[in-house]
Design a protein around this motif. Structure first.
Motif, short mmCIF file in Angstrom:
data_model
loop_
_atom_site.label_atom_id
_atom_site.label_comp_id
_atom_site.label_asym_id
_atom_site.label_seq_id
_atom_site.Cartn_x
_atom_site.Cartn_y
_atom_site.Cartn_z
N THR A 93 0.93 -1.34 -0.19
CA THR A 93 -0.19 0.17 0.46
C THR A 93 0.50 1.44 0.01
OG1 THR A 93 -1.56 -1.18 1.43
CG2 THR A 93 -2.00 1.56 1.14
N THR A 94 1.51 1.26 0.88
CA THR A 94 3.32 2.21 1.12
C THR A 94 3.83 2.74 -0.55
OG1 THR A 94 2.95 2.07 3.24
CG2 THR A 94 4.82 3.32 1.82
N GLU A 95 4.15 1.29 -0.92
CA GLU A 95 5.00 1.36 -2.23
C GLU A 95 3.86 1.80 -3.23
OE1 GLU A 95 8.02 1.11 -5.18
OE2 GLU A 95 7.80 0.95 -2.85
N HIS A 96 2.49 1.92 -3.44
CA HIS A 96 1.49 1.49 -4.47
C HIS A 96 1.65 3.90 -4.83
CE1 HIS A 96 -2.56 1.15 -6.53
NE2 HIS A 96 -2.13 2.28 -6.64
N ASN A 120 10.80 11.83 -18.70
CA ASN A 120 9.82 12.14 -17.93
C ASN A 120 8.77 10.40 -18.57
OD1 ASN A 120 10.52 14.09 -15.77
ND2 ASN A 120 9.75 15.23 -17.63
N MET A 121 8.72 10.44 -20.14
CA MET A 121 7.76 9.49 -20.58
C MET A 121 7.99 8.15 -19.65
SD MET A 121 7.30 8.36 -24.42
CE MET A 121 9.02 7.75 -24.29
N VAL A 122 9.61 7.84 -20.24
CA VAL A 122 10.15 6.20 -19.41
C VAL A 122 9.74 6.55 -17.58
CG1 VAL A 122 11.96 5.39 -19.05
CG2 VAL A 122 11.91 6.44 -21.22
N GLU A 123 10.08 7.43 -17.21
CA GLU A 123 10.15 7.29 -15.46
C GLU A 123 8.40 7.29 -15.40
OE1 GLU A 123 11.22 11.06 -13.88
OE2 GLU A 123 13.05 10.62 -14.43
N ASN A 124 7.40 8.00 -16.18
CA ASN A 124 5.96 7.70 -15.83
C ASN A 124 5.71 6.28 -16.22
OD1 ASN A 124 2.97 8.40 -15.40
ND2 ASN A 124 3.16 8.64 -17.17
N SER A 125 6.18 5.75 -17.09
CA SER A 125 6.33 4.36 -17.54
C SER A 125 6.34 3.23 -16.92
CB SER A 125 7.19 3.86 -19.18
OG SER A 125 5.96 4.78 -20.29
N LEU A 126 7.43 3.39 -15.89
CA LEU A 126 8.54 2.42 -15.12
C LEU A 126 7.45 2.70 -13.78
CD1 LEU A 126 11.55 2.77 -16.14
CD2 LEU A 126 10.79 0.61 -15.71
N ASP A 127 6.90 3.93 -13.43
CA ASP A 127 6.30 4.20 -11.83
C ASP A 127 4.99 3.40 -12.45
OD1 ASP A 127 8.14 5.72 -10.85
OD2 ASP A 127 6.85 7.56 -10.97
N LEU A 128 3.95 3.62 -13.62
CA LEU A 128 2.91 2.69 -14.02
C LEU A 128 3.13 1.30 -14.03
CD1 LEU A 128 -0.30 3.10 -14.71
CD2 LEU A 128 -0.04 3.82 -17.05
N LYS A 129 4.34 0.49 -14.24
CA LYS A 129 4.65 -1.02 -14.94
C LYS A 129 4.45 -1.14 -13.15
CE LYS A 129 7.49 -2.38 -17.25
NZ LYS A 129 8.93 -2.83 -17.94
N ARG A 130 5.29 -0.52 -12.21
CA ARG A 130 4.79 -0.37 -10.93
C ARG A 130 4.44 -0.84 -10.14
NH1 ARG A 130 9.51 3.51 -10.77
NH2 ARG A 130 11.64 1.33 -10.82
N ILE A 131 3.24 0.37 -10.52
CA ILE A 131 1.35 0.18 -10.20
C ILE A 131 0.51 -0.90 -10.55
CG2 ILE A 131 -0.79 1.74 -10.05
CD1 ILE A 131 1.57 4.08 -9.95
N GLN A 132 0.96 -1.25 -11.64
CA GLN A 132 0.23 -2.66 -12.15
C GLN A 132 0.23 -3.54 -11.69
OE1 GLN A 132 -2.63 -0.89 -12.86
NE2 GLN A 132 -2.69 -2.04 -15.08
N ARG A 133 1.92 -3.30 -11.25
CA ARG A 133 2.11 -5.35 -9.95
C ARG A 133 1.89 -5.43 -9.40
NH1 ARG A 133 8.70 -5.39 -12.57
NH2 ARG A 133 7.77 -5.72 -14.97
N ILE A 134 1.92 -4.52 -8.75
CA ILE A 134 1.00 -4.24 -7.35
C ILE A 134 -0.35 -4.64 -7.47
CG2 ILE A 134 1.03 -2.17 -5.36
CD1 ILE A 134 2.77 -0.95 -5.76
#
Length: 202
Positions: A15-18, A85-99
């Motif tokens: 939850t925190t990581e999300h 920024n586009m790559v950073e945003n995609s990586l963040d969204l990838k992490r969110i989707q895994r959670i």
């Protein structure tokens, strides 16, 4: 620590990581909008300035000689950061989707909560599902980086046209050369975007 305690601890951590990548996504989007706005405002101010000096032929060339390189350099730096920024945003969204996929597997049961995170087809497909888009490579054309890249290409092509005209080339040749240079510049920037983002599909 028993199993229930471990699962509760993991849930708290997730939850925190999300929250962390969601905050990071907001920051990258805000920065992208800000940088693009500053660049386009600079371009707009330059065009207004060109309108003031256009009535004096002896001022137009020095003005363009000073302003065009500034716009091109600023545009390329803006473009490079927007790609980051586009790559950073995609990586963040990838992490969110895994959670979210973990939430779906552990808690959704028969419901379809977080189902977009487990659509299959790899991370690219789940990222696209999260934002309601497609996984097509043409999606890159809809990014802020691609928009700024198009403006950069226009400026580079204009510079090539003006330099050809100053060097004594015919107007037709100068225009054709400018268009060709602009197309090559835009293609190069699109290739840069694709190269920077292609590894996200893994």
């Amino acid at each position: 620590m028993d199993q229930d305690a471990r699962e509760q601890g993991l849930l708290n951590a997730l939850t925190t990581e999300h929250f962390v990548p969601q905050t990071s996504r907001s920051a990258t989007i805000t920065e992208s909008v800000g940088r693009a706005t500053v660049f386009l405002s600079l371009l707009s101010a330059s065009l207004i300035g060109l309108g003031f000096v256009s009535s004096s032929a002896h001022l137009t060339k020095p003005y363009l000689g000073a302003v065009l390189p500034t716009l091109v350099i600023t545009g390329l730096l803006t473009f490079a950061r927007l790609v980051e920024n586009m790559v950073e945003n995609s990586l963040d969204l990838k992490r969110i989707q895994r959670i979210r996929a973990y939430y779906h597997r552990q808690f959704a049961g028969e419901h379809d909560f977080f189902a977009d995170a487990v659509t299959g087809g790899g991370d690219t497909q789940t990222i696209a599902a999260a934002v309601g888009g497609g996984a097509s490579r043409w999606q890159l054309l809809l990014t802020t980086a691609a928009m700024v890249g198009a403006v950069n290409a226009l400026l580079v092509g204009l510079g090539a046209t003006l330099l050809t005209g100053v060097a004594g080339g015919s107007p037709t040749f100068a225009i054709v050369l400018g268009v060709a240079v602009a197309l090559v510049a835009y293609a190069a920037q699109l290739a840069f975007i694709k190269r920077a983002s292609i590894w996200l599909s893994g």
